[in-house]
Write an enzyme that holds these catalytic residues in place. Sequence first.
Site, PDB file in Angstrom:
ATOM      1  N   GLU A   1       6.119   5.436 -10.306  1.00 37.34           N
ATOM      2  CA  GLU A   1       7.480   5.955 -10.089  1.00 37.34           C
ATOM      3  C   GLU A   1       8.339   4.865  -9.463  1.00 37.34           C
ATOM      4  O   GLU A   1       7.939   3.715  -9.340  1.00 37.34           O
ATOM      5  CB  GLU A   1       7.427   7.189  -9.184  1.00 37.34           C
ATOM      6  CG  GLU A   1       6.777   6.923  -7.829  1.00 37.34           C
ATOM      7  CD  GLU A   1       6.568   8.170  -6.997  1.00 37.34           C
ATOM      8  OE1 GLU A   1       7.108   9.232  -7.369  1.00 37.34           O
ATOM      9  OE2 GLU A   1       5.863   8.099  -5.976  1.00 37.34           O
TER      10      GLU A   1
ATOM     11  N   ASP B   1      13.123   5.487   0.422  1.00 34.22           N
ATOM     12  CA  ASP B   1      13.318   4.926  -0.920  1.00 34.22           C
ATOM     13  C   ASP B   1      14.450   3.901  -0.955  1.00 34.22           C
ATOM     14  O   ASP B   1      15.392   4.021  -1.739  1.00 34.22           O
ATOM     15  CB  ASP B   1      13.611   6.041  -1.927  1.00 34.22           C
ATOM     16  CG  ASP B   1      12.665   7.218  -1.794  1.00 34.22           C
ATOM     17  OD1 ASP B   1      11.460   6.981  -1.618  1.00 34.22           O
ATOM     18  OD2 ASP B   1      13.126   8.366  -1.860  1.00 34.22           O
TER      19      ASP B   1
END
Length: 509
Positions: A190, A21
């Site tokens: 997301e 991420d």
Amino acid sequence: MTAEQTDLTYRNPVLNADWSDPDVIRVGDDFYLTASSFGRAPGLPLLHSRDLVNWTLVGHALERLEPESEFTTPRHDCGVWAPSLRHHDDRFWIFWGDPDQGVFQVNAPEIRGPWTRPHLVKAGKGLIDPCPLWDDETGEAYLVHAWAKSRSGVKNRLTGHRMHPHGTELLDEGKVIVDGDRIPGWFTLEGPKLYKHDGWFWILAPAGGVETGWQGAFRSRTFFGPYEEKVVLEQKDTDVNGPHQGGWVRTPSGEDWFLHFQQRGPYGRVVHLQPMSWNPEGWPVLGDDGAPVAVHRRPDLPPQPPAAPATDDDFPGGRFGRQWTWTANPKEGWATQHSADGLRLTCVRSADAHDLRRLPHVLTQRLPGDPCTVEVELRLDGEEPGACAGLAVLGDAYRWIGLQRGADGTVHVVHRFAETVADRERDADHPRPAPGGRARLRVEIGAGARCRFSCDTGDGFRPSGQVFAATPWRWVGALLGLVAVAPTGQGHAGTATFTRFRISAPAHG
């Protein structure tokens, strides 16, 4: 250097290990990146580059996870999820979501710190992937975040808030600004990253899941919407599955680039660099017309020497390098400081000595994404029967090789494993004597993270046990680990000393 990679080109992934991420910013001539660290400590790794291709690890922004009581044991799917890194008002800022607690923030005057203690900006279950924006034109500040269905029962939507410019609190209850359920075919929206560019508010956010999803772009003239959307990066006919979730950065010369991850099973989430341009309608175009690139021209930046986050360690003065993290918040005395080189780990007494996955005092680093050979030298000083130490490949299943003290005082080489569903480990090979309590330990990691273990007790390396296919944790790639442990009992159980930790290319290419 391969024939496909030259001084003028780079090859993806640019970070071939589990830097999950990623988010990236530029400050002056320097680029900085942070990534998820989940339940490991220290957390929030900080990487630096001058060319977006060669990166080094320069520190961590989070010494310990809070509250302390929640992270005394390994929690590999909790803690620090999907941080956002920003530079505002001459300070570095990192926001992240702890899915069980809410949105946290830390900040610092310099990338190397000192960083503030975590500040809870918004409490709540399932608040994840937050990203702030300070609008320099208006002085307003905003924050967007996603939702974890496992904690909140909600997913596939992005919620926006007005934020105090100090970054300490949100000024409203929030509003859903993008509802993925209203976009045909979209699910698991997301990981939003928020920007202001060319008069638009932009949200770059992935959807479709980490294995098979895509990267989306959303834009609106006002922060609270309505937003229009476009898919800007997807696998197409490449071998880069699920290319998404990352950050956009602009070089001093005005080039745009996008760093994102690819989920690679036991290797975790490796990081790719994509060129970024803008089409006539003002939408970003990532990669090669929306498909990930494997090899591409390097960014227009001054040439830099090859570099990568450190892996090898001689443990000078008994200290370990910043590439190592504990599997939970550390306690005093796990690593015993001393003046000589070599890492001296205490054989910590534990009722969970039979299952390394439960131990908080395993010292770990990321599994490399390329085939390699891992070696370390070990001396077992613990006199306690059952005291042991070794080199592990950790995941939902694990295997380790090392030394153990027997009831008669002799030391043996042991090789043990645990399957995913097992609650304790078993022998992977027959124990054999280790004269002098010393050994060189080796794991050869081939394609598909297939691991072959061997050990040298003075007569050369001898293979041990069957080939082991490394497995990831729930959100984390497999980890290399150094561990020292002893069964429960009274008194100090002694120590183990590790020296010359090395990761090298395999001998046969």
